[in-house]
Structure formats: C-alpha cells, structure tokens
Design a protein around this motif. Structure first.
Motif, PDB file in Angstrom:
ATOM      1  N   ALA A   1     -26.560  -6.350 -87.804  1.00  0.00           N
ATOM      2  CA  ALA A   1     -27.348  -7.253 -86.958  1.00  0.00           C
ATOM      3  C   ALA A   1     -27.672  -6.616 -85.613  1.00  0.00           C
ATOM      4  N   SER A   2     -26.752  -5.806 -85.100  1.00  0.00           N
ATOM      5  CA  SER A   2     -26.990  -5.170 -83.795  1.00  0.00           C
ATOM      6  C   SER A   2     -28.202  -4.242 -83.840  1.00  0.00           C
ATOM      7  N   ARG A   3     -28.374  -3.526 -84.955  1.00  0.00           N
ATOM      8  CA  ARG A   3     -29.530  -2.628 -85.067  1.00  0.00           C
ATOM      9  C   ARG A   3     -30.817  -3.434 -85.222  1.00  0.00           C
ATOM     10  N   ILE A   4     -30.747  -4.527 -85.975  1.00  0.00           N
ATOM     11  CA  ILE A   4     -31.926  -5.379 -86.121  1.00  0.00           C
ATOM     12  C   ILE A   4     -32.352  -5.912 -84.756  1.00  0.00           C
ATOM     13  N   ARG A   5     -31.365  -6.373 -83.966  1.00  0.00           N
ATOM     14  CA  ARG A   5     -31.690  -6.905 -82.639  1.00  0.00           C
ATOM     15  C   ARG A   5     -32.274  -5.815 -81.734  1.00  0.00           C
ATOM     16  N   THR A   6     -31.764  -4.606 -81.869  1.00  0.00           N
ATOM     17  CA  THR A   6     -32.314  -3.494 -81.087  1.00  0.00           C
ATOM     18  C   THR A   6     -33.787  -3.291 -81.430  1.00  0.00           C
ATOM     19  N   ALA A   7     -34.102  -3.295 -82.739  1.00  0.00           N
ATOM     20  CA  ALA A   7     -35.494  -3.109 -83.166  1.00  0.00           C
ATOM     21  C   ALA A   7     -36.372  -4.243 -82.642  1.00  0.00           C
ATOM     22  N   ILE A   8     -35.863  -5.468 -82.711  1.00  0.00           N
ATOM     23  CA  ILE A   8     -36.627  -6.621 -82.219  1.00  0.00           C
ATOM     24  C   ILE A   8     -36.898  -6.475 -80.725  1.00  0.00           C
ATOM     25  N   ARG A   9     -35.886  -6.098 -79.964  1.00  0.00           N
ATOM     26  CA  ARG A   9     -36.048  -5.975 -78.514  1.00  0.00           C
ATOM     27  C   ARG A   9     -36.982  -4.827 -78.158  1.00  0.00           C
ATOM     28  N   MET A  10     -36.931  -3.744 -78.923  1.00  0.00           N
ATOM     29  CA  MET A  10     -37.856  -2.637 -78.680  1.00  0.00           C
ATOM     30  C   MET A  10     -39.289  -3.089 -78.918  1.00  0.00           C
ATOM     31  N   ALA A  11     -39.506  -3.925 -79.931  1.00  0.00           N
ATOM     32  CA  ALA A  11     -40.845  -4.455 -80.194  1.00  0.00           C
ATOM     33  C   ALA A  11     -41.286  -5.390 -79.069  1.00  0.00           C
ATOM     34  N   LYS A  12     -40.369  -6.243 -78.618  1.00  0.00           N
ATOM     35  CA  LYS A  12     -40.704  -7.151 -77.513  1.00  0.00           C
ATOM     36  C   LYS A  12     -41.059  -6.372 -76.246  1.00  0.00           C
ATOM     37  N   ASP A  13     -40.340  -5.293 -75.983  1.00  0.00           N
ATOM     38  CA  ASP A  13     -40.620  -4.481 -74.805  1.00  0.00           C
ATOM     39  C   ASP A  13     -42.042  -3.921 -74.829  1.00  0.00           C
ATOM     40  N   ARG A  14     -42.592  -3.766 -76.032  1.00  0.00           N
ATOM     41  CA  ARG A  14     -43.952  -3.238 -76.189  1.00  0.00           C
ATOM     42  C   ARG A  14     -44.975  -4.357 -76.367  1.00  0.00           C
ATOM     43  N   ASP A  15     -44.505  -5.607 -76.197  1.00  0.00           N
ATOM     44  CA  ASP A  15     -45.391  -6.770 -76.304  1.00  0.00           C
ATOM     45  C   ASP A  15     -46.020  -6.871 -77.693  1.00  0.00           C
ATOM     46  N   ILE A  16     -45.257  -6.509 -78.715  1.00  0.00           N
ATOM     47  CA  ILE A  16     -45.710  -6.624 -80.104  1.00  0.00           C
ATOM     48  C   ILE A  16     -45.322  -7.996 -80.629  1.00  0.00           C
ATOM     49  N   ASP A  17     -46.233  -8.669 -81.288  1.00  0.00           N
ATOM     50  CA  ASP A  17     -45.938  -9.957 -81.891  1.00  0.00           C
ATOM     51  C   ASP A  17     -45.125  -9.756 -83.164  1.00  0.00           C
TER      52      ASP A  17
END
Length: 407
Positions: free
Chosen positions: A299-315
C-alpha cells in the motif's frame, strides 16, 4: 472515507436515472465537459484477491481519495482469498471500476508448438503449457492452412521442455517450422469473454472493460473482444507495445497499453518519467499490478504513486471515466464525434477485417484489410456502438458525485 458515509453510489445513480447497463446500448445524457487537466491515470489490479479491498483500497486509494480498478476472474468470486460479491459492490460504490479478467484466468492467446507433430502423437510440445491447466479444454492446432481440434488431458515438463497431454492423438501432421500454434477454440474464447462479463454483472456491478490474464491477447481474441468490451487495458497493440502512454490523438480502441509498477519492475525514477509523459502530453496512462502479498506492491508504494501523480496535477480516474471524459472533451472541442482526430476504434475479424498490425495470422483465419471504426459506426453484425457513443457505453455523468477525486 468510511463505507457507512457513502451516500451516493454508481448503482443508485443509475437506478435514479432509469438507465440500463449490460446490453449493447445505453440511453443516457451526454457527459459534462471535463475541466482542463494534465492527463489521466488509471490504476488496475489483477486477479480479484481480497487484498484489492483490504490493501489497495482501504490502505491506499481510500486514504488518498482516488479510485482504482479491480480485474476479476468471474469464477473466483467468493472463493477463498478472493473478493466476494458484497465487496465487489462496495468497491464500485466507492468509485472503483470492476473489470473482467476472464472466467478461469485462461491465457487467451496463441502458443507456439515447438516440435513436429505426427498423427499418432498424444502430446504437444509447446512454448508454454498454460493451456494445460484445465483438463477437458479444447484447443485448435493450426499452421494457417491445416487445423485440428484436440482435447487437453493435462500438462507437464521434462528435460526437453514443456508439453500438453491430450485425451487422444492429434490425427494430423504438422511441421513446427511452418509456424504451428495452438489456441483455445472459439467456444472457449467467447465464454471467457462473454460469460465472465455476464457472471460479474450478475453480482450487481457494471463491466465494460477487460484485463487479459497473463497479458495474453491472441489474434482471434483481438477479433472477438470488442463484441463484449470497450477496451482491453493491457492490449498494447495500437501504439508501441506494452508500457506506453496513450496520447489523445492516438487513442485506438479496444487496444490500450499498461505499465506494471511494482517494485523490481519499475523504479521510482522510471515511474516519475512515466507520469511526466502523461502530464506533458495530457495523455492517458494505465498502471497495473497485483495487490496480493507475494507481489512487491505494498500500500505504501501505491500511495507513493498516487501522490506523485497528484504532484503533477494528473487526474486519477477509472478507465471507464477516462474514456468517457476523453470522448466528451473531443466532442466539446470539435463540435462533432466524427471529425478528423477523434479517437477511433479498430475492429478486426475474419473476412471482415485484419487483426491489429504487427500480430501473426497463424490461427487459421485469413488476414484482410484493416478496418477502422470511427464515431457513430457500429461493428459488423453486432450492433455494438462505435466510439461515438462511448460516453454512453462506458458510464454516465463522468462528473457525478460518486467519483472520488482529489487534486
């Protein structure tokens, strides 16, 4: 968000609107035009384990407020270690998309026969013996001009490689140098595609897309799949293969490309590069993995990927919504769903058209000229909508309240 606080669900919204899903057509309202974004990202998880709910959803996606997609073999629902019907519905209520992953997790592709075959042989030497997992399955052996149907009795391997055991002899000679392959018969392929959709929808969820088990996507499967589904999340045929992003003007259904993002498969730097491409090109990116404990995708890696996407303003959206919003954006921009540059859907099939470029033709079906379906057209003989009505086919109201989205 706790399950008890969810008051607006996909099924509830559809019932309120009086819409029917599961056939070849939907009657619905046009989706609202989406806001400008830096691309769209879809997370998919294969095999339908309970970990999709307990790990990927509860410990990652729910905490980050974004949806995912669970690709489920319909025969596994409710079995030990697998999602049951109630959790499928809970995931959908939370904004997730439920996808097909066939019925019994068969590899729906052609497999090379690696040794010459004599009429009296009761074994087939093969590149992989995945097709031997279910005794009683029928396979079509073909060199493109001659074919024979055989029945699986089992599988094995020895010093010479892998093989399939057959219930009786092949009855026909084949030379391996002629490019002989074996695949499931059309009856099994259609069951894997259509029956899985019907069974999953029987549990009260909506299924419009599929992930192919083992990434197996053979020529005949390519010809049949869009009779049942809008998109193959791990098709990867229409562009440069696996692990690519889909630029808006290159989106060709049903074939989509997916990148696996578990540890050991994609580094964090590589993940960042992938997400940069999605954002820079305002493209569609699909990430895939398995949430079960053996996979290096905590789950920690999934959350990292999600946050990296949010940082790039990706929906971060489901695939159904990604396709719906893409179609709505094109409609808004061009004023029509049938203008140059609109996403297309490439269809293949027997005498009606060629299979996707770059695939082989060793399953006994002659290749023809490529047929590309544009907006508003339907497939030959099926009445299945073309891309022009994808916004109706893949979901209603992409900006509906049930979608979980944070930016």
């Amino acid at each position: 968000m706790a399950d008890s606080t969810i008051t607006t669900t996909r099924r509830g919204a559809l019932r309120t609107a009086g819409l029917a899903i599961g056939g070849t057509a939907l009657v619905g309202h046009a989706a609202a035009a989406p806001a400008a974004s830096n691309g769209k990202l879809v997370f998919t998880y294969d095999d339908g384990p309970t970990d999709d709910y307990t790990q990927a959803y509860r410990k990652a996606h729910r905490k980050e407020g974004v949806p995912g997609c669970s690709a489920v073999p319909s025969a596994s629902v409710g079995t030990k270690g697998s999602l049951d019907a109630a959790r499928l519905r809970k995931l959908e209520d939370a904004g997730w998309e439920i996808m097909s992953h066939s019925v019994h997790h068969r590899a729906l592709t052609n497999v090379a026969v690696t040794s010459d075959v004599s009429p009296g042989d009761e074994t087939l030497r093969v590149e992989t013996n995945l097709h031997g997992k279910l005794p009683g399955d029928e396979l079509l052996v073909s060199d493109g001009s001659t074919s024979a149907t055989v029945t699986v009795a089992g599988k094995g391997s020895d010093d010479e490689g892998k093989y399939l055991e057959l219930e009786s002899n092949v009855g026909t000679s084949f030379s391996a140098s002629d490019g002989v392959t074996e695949r499931y018969t059309d009856e099994i392929l259609r069951s894997a595609l259509g029956k899985s959709k019907r069974q999953l929808e029987g549990y009260g969820v909506t299924v419009t897309n599929i992930v192919m088990p083992y990434g197996g996507y053979g020529p005949r499967t390519q010809e049949l799949v869009d009779e049942y589904y809008t998109a193959v999340a791990n098709g990867g045929l229409a562009i440069d293969g696996r692990g690519q992003i889909q630029k808006p003007d290159e989106l060709t259904l049903p074939h989509l490309s997916r990148a696996m993002f578990r540890q050991g498969k994609m580094t964090e730097t590589e993940l960042g590069t992938f997400l940069d491409s999605v954002a820079d090109e305002d493209a569609l990116g699909i990430l895939g993995g398995h949430s079960w404990w053996r996979e290096r995708l905590p789950a920690s890696r999934i959350r990292t990927a999600i946050r990296m996407a949010k940082d790039r303003d990706i929906d971060i959206v489901t695939l159904r919504d990604a396709l719906s919003e893409t179609n709505a954006a094109k409609t808004t921009t061009t004023g029509t769903t049938a203008t140059k540059g609109t996403a297309t859907k490439t269809t293949t099939g027997g005498t009606n058209g060629a299979r996707a470029a770059g695939t082989n033709t060793t399953d006994g079906v002659a290749a023809g000229a490529e047929k590309t379906r544009t907006a508003g057209e339907t497939t030959n003989g099926t009445g299945q909508p073309g891309f022009g009505v994808v916004s109706a086919l893949v979901g209603v109201g992409s900006a509906a309240a049930w979608k979980l989205r944070k930016k």
